[in-house]
Design a protein around this motif. Sequence first.
Motif, PDB file in Angstrom:
ATOM      1  N   TRP A 268       1.116 -14.875   9.811  1.00 44.88           N
ATOM      2  CA  TRP A 268       0.605 -13.899   8.832  1.00 44.88           C
ATOM      3  C   TRP A 268       1.219 -12.519   9.018  1.00 44.88           C
ATOM      4  CZ3 TRP A 268      -1.288 -16.017   4.838  1.00 44.88           C
ATOM      5  CH2 TRP A 268      -1.946 -17.245   4.938  1.00 44.88           C
TER       6      TRP A 268
ATOM      7  N   GLY B 228      -6.136 -20.246   0.217  1.00 46.71           N
ATOM      8  CA  GLY B 228      -4.724 -19.839   0.337  1.00 46.71           C
ATOM      9  C   GLY B 228      -4.334 -19.440   1.740  1.00 46.71           C
TER      10      GLY B 228
ATOM     11  N   TYR C 174       1.237  -8.301  -8.581  1.00 43.37           N
ATOM     12  CA  TYR C 174       0.454  -7.125  -9.002  1.00 43.37           C
ATOM     13  C   TYR C 174       1.294  -5.976  -9.537  1.00 43.37           C
ATOM     14  CZ  TYR C 174      -2.931 -10.023  -6.768  1.00 43.37           C
ATOM     15  OH  TYR C 174      -3.713 -11.110  -6.452  1.00 43.37           O
TER      16      TYR C 174
ATOM     17  N   TYR D 261       5.156 -10.112  -2.333  1.00 46.31           N
ATOM     18  CA  TYR D 261       3.883 -10.612  -2.891  1.00 46.31           C
ATOM     19  C   TYR D 261       3.378  -9.658  -3.978  1.00 46.31           C
ATOM     20  CZ  TYR D 261      -0.823 -12.679  -2.930  1.00 46.31           C
ATOM     21  OH  TYR D 261      -1.998 -13.278  -3.305  1.00 46.31           O
TER      22      TYR D 261
ATOM     23  N   PHE E 187     -10.337  -5.801   4.690  1.00 45.23           N
ATOM     24  CA  PHE E 187     -10.314  -6.593   5.922  1.00 45.23           C
ATOM     25  C   PHE E 187      -9.121  -7.543   5.890  1.00 45.23           C
ATOM     26  CE2 PHE E 187     -11.854 -10.024   8.658  1.00 45.23           C
ATOM     27  CZ  PHE E 187     -12.429  -9.320   9.710  1.00 45.23           C
TER      28      PHE E 187
ATOM     29  N   GLY F  82      -8.645  -7.873  11.258  1.00 47.52           N
ATOM     30  CA  GLY F  82      -9.616  -8.871  11.673  1.00 47.52           C
ATOM     31  C   GLY F  82      -9.314 -10.255  11.146  1.00 47.52           C
TER      32      GLY F  82
ATOM     33  N   ARG G 183      -5.997  -9.813   8.172  1.00 47.68           N
ATOM     34  CA  ARG G 183      -5.441 -10.343   9.421  1.00 47.68           C
ATOM     35  C   ARG G 183      -3.984  -9.913   9.641  1.00 47.68           C
ATOM     36  NH1 ARG G 183      -6.077 -16.312  11.950  1.00 47.68           N
ATOM     37  NH2 ARG G 183      -4.681 -15.969  13.685  1.00 47.68           N
ATOM     38  N   SER G 184      -3.238  -9.746   8.551  1.00 46.53           N
ATOM     39  CA  SER G 184      -1.786  -9.577   8.658  1.00 46.53           C
ATOM     40  C   SER G 184      -1.373  -8.128   8.925  1.00 46.53           C
ATOM     41  CB  SER G 184      -1.148 -10.068   7.352  1.00 46.53           C
ATOM     42  OG  SER G 184       0.102  -9.472   7.146  1.00 46.53           O
TER      43      SER G 184
ATOM     44  N   PHE H  42      -8.506 -15.274  -3.636  1.00 49.12           N
ATOM     45  CA  PHE H  42      -7.349 -16.123  -3.340  1.00 49.12           C
ATOM     46  C   PHE H  42      -7.109 -16.214  -1.834  1.00 49.12           C
ATOM     47  CE2 PHE H  42      -6.515 -13.758  -7.385  1.00 49.12           C
ATOM     48  CZ  PHE H  42      -6.974 -14.764  -8.211  1.00 49.12           C
TER      49      PHE H  42
ATOM     50  N   PHE I  78     -12.731 -15.551  10.210  1.00 51.73           N
ATOM     51  CA  PHE I  78     -13.575 -16.542  10.876  1.00 51.73           C
ATOM     52  C   PHE I  78     -14.461 -15.907  11.958  1.00 51.73           C
ATOM     53  CE2 PHE I  78     -10.023 -19.113   9.151  1.00 51.73           C
ATOM     54  CZ  PHE I  78     -10.778 -19.920   8.317  1.00 51.73           C
TER      55      PHE I  78
ATOM     56  N   TYR J  60       2.389 -21.773  -1.626  1.00 51.63           N
ATOM     57  CA  TYR J  60       3.032 -20.732  -2.429  1.00 51.63           C
ATOM     58  C   TYR J  60       4.129 -20.038  -1.625  1.00 51.63           C
ATOM     59  CZ  TYR J  60      -0.469 -17.962   0.149  1.00 51.63           C
ATOM     60  OH  TYR J  60      -1.250 -17.397   1.143  1.00 51.63           O
TER      61      TYR J  60
HETATM   62  C1  LIG Z   1      -3.017 -15.593  -0.718  1.00 47.25           C
HETATM   63  S1  LIG Z   1      -3.228 -14.063   0.042  1.00 47.25           S
HETATM   64  C2  LIG Z   1      -4.429 -13.277  -1.028  1.00 47.25           C
HETATM   65  C3  LIG Z   1      -4.288 -11.781  -1.007  1.00 47.25           C
HETATM   66  C4  LIG Z   1      -5.158 -11.015  -1.985  1.00 47.25           C
HETATM   67  N1  LIG Z   1      -6.568 -11.111  -1.658  1.00 47.25           N
HETATM   68  C5  LIG Z   1      -4.944 -11.384  -3.426  1.00 47.25           C
HETATM   69  O1  LIG Z   1      -5.922 -11.378  -4.184  1.00 47.25           O
HETATM   70  O2  LIG Z   1      -3.815 -11.596  -3.857  1.00 47.25           O
HETATM   71  C6  LIG Z   1      -4.200 -14.452   1.485  1.00 47.25           C
HETATM   72  C7  LIG Z   1      -4.500 -13.218   2.314  1.00 47.25           C
HETATM   73  O3  LIG Z   1      -5.395 -13.564   3.377  1.00 47.25           O
HETATM   74  C8  LIG Z   1      -4.952 -12.946   4.586  1.00 47.25           C
HETATM   75  N2  LIG Z   1      -5.460 -13.772   5.700  1.00 47.25           N
HETATM   76  C9  LIG Z   1      -4.970 -14.949   6.144  1.00 47.25           C
HETATM   77  N3  LIG Z   1      -5.739 -15.433   7.126  1.00 47.25           N
HETATM   78  C10 LIG Z   1      -6.748 -14.549   7.303  1.00 47.25           C
HETATM   79  C11 LIG Z   1      -7.851 -14.498   8.193  1.00 47.25           C
HETATM   80  N4  LIG Z   1      -8.083 -15.470   9.072  1.00 47.25           N
HETATM   81  N5  LIG Z   1      -8.685 -13.432   8.129  1.00 47.25           N
HETATM   82  C12 LIG Z   1      -8.455 -12.437   7.230  1.00 47.25           C
HETATM   83  N6  LIG Z   1      -7.421 -12.428   6.369  1.00 47.25           N
HETATM   84  C13 LIG Z   1      -6.573 -13.484   6.399  1.00 47.25           C
HETATM   85  C14 LIG Z   1      -3.446 -12.960   4.446  1.00 47.25           C
HETATM   86  O4  LIG Z   1      -2.818 -12.060   5.317  1.00 47.25           O
HETATM   87  C15 LIG Z   1      -3.279 -12.597   2.970  1.00 47.25           C
HETATM   88  O5  LIG Z   1      -3.320 -11.215   2.787  1.00 47.25           O
END
Ligand SMILES: C[S@@+](CC[C@H](N)C(=O)[O-])C[C@H]1O[C@@H](n2cnc3c(N)ncnc32)[C@H](O)[C@@H]1O
Length: 246
Positions: free
Chosen positions: A14, A156, A27, A22, A82, A135, A84-85, A152, A138, A192
């Motif tokens: 991530w 995702g 967007y 992205y 919030f 963060g 993770r990346s 998403f 989970f 994706y």
């Molecule tokens: C498909 S993207 C969706 C991004 C955005 N919310 C959107 O509407 O386009 C998934 C997002 O979840 C984040 N992510 C992945 N695993 C996560 C986790 N365990 N905790 C928090 N965020 C996480 C990714 O870094 C990424 O920004």
Amino acid sequence: MSPEQGLSNSDVPWDSFDSDAYFESNYRWLLREDAEIIGIVADHFRRWAPRPGRAGAIDVGTGTNLYPALTMLPFAERVTLFERSLSNRAWLTNQLREPAESWEPFWAEMRGRPEYDRIAGPLDRLASCSQVVKGNLFDLAPRGYDIGTMFFVAEGITTRTEEFERAVRVFMASLTAGAPFAAAFMRDSWGYEVGCQRFPACPINEDDVQRCLAEVARIDAITVVDSRGLREGYSGMIVATGLVAG
Ligand SMILES: C[S@@+](CC[C@H](N)C(=O)[O-])C[C@H]1O[C@@H](n2cnc3c(N)ncnc32)[C@H](O)[C@@H]1O
């Protein structure tokens, strides 16, 4: 077997998510599907949100999408973005300082509703009341926020159904009883591309969303926003709105 099959959330790099790619794909321009989702979510929050300006709000897995947070803005005292990346957190921090002009048409979809019309400079307001927080969803603590969005993300970030379901449950548990929420999902997505990297997805539909939410929410609506076959990789978007059971 495609390379992303069998990937759990912790298997995915991530921190190297290509935030600019992205953003550009999703967007830079307002898509018809997002416009429809914004209308549904803004109406839901107007109806159920706590008194304007008082709530602690969270958007889980914000990525490079500011519109879920914007839908909560009239009702929020503070907004937690919030993520993770590492790359997405850095992108968000910069974006709050210097927002792209493309958020204006997203905000325009919320206008015409008094709570939103009262805000003159939404991106300035978002920058002043929000915090980008590192963060893992989970590990989210229970009952910390009064209103929430997760767009998403649950479907995702993994190929595993168990993780999809747990992500939905943990998001819902992070909100107080009775809190209004909105969650959006890609329908039937098998993964994706972001820049030159491929990311996993768990192919789910509206029945899966309904099943996951049934025990933890008073569901207001689950709406399938049809992509009319115009885009590859998924068959539409699903938006669920409701109140946390309690
Ligand atoms: C498909 S993207 C969706 C991004 C955005 N919310 C959107 O509407 O386009 C998934 C997002 O979840 C984040 N992510 C992945 N695993 C996560 C986790 N365990 N905790 C928090 N965020 C996480 C990714 O870094 C990424 O920004």
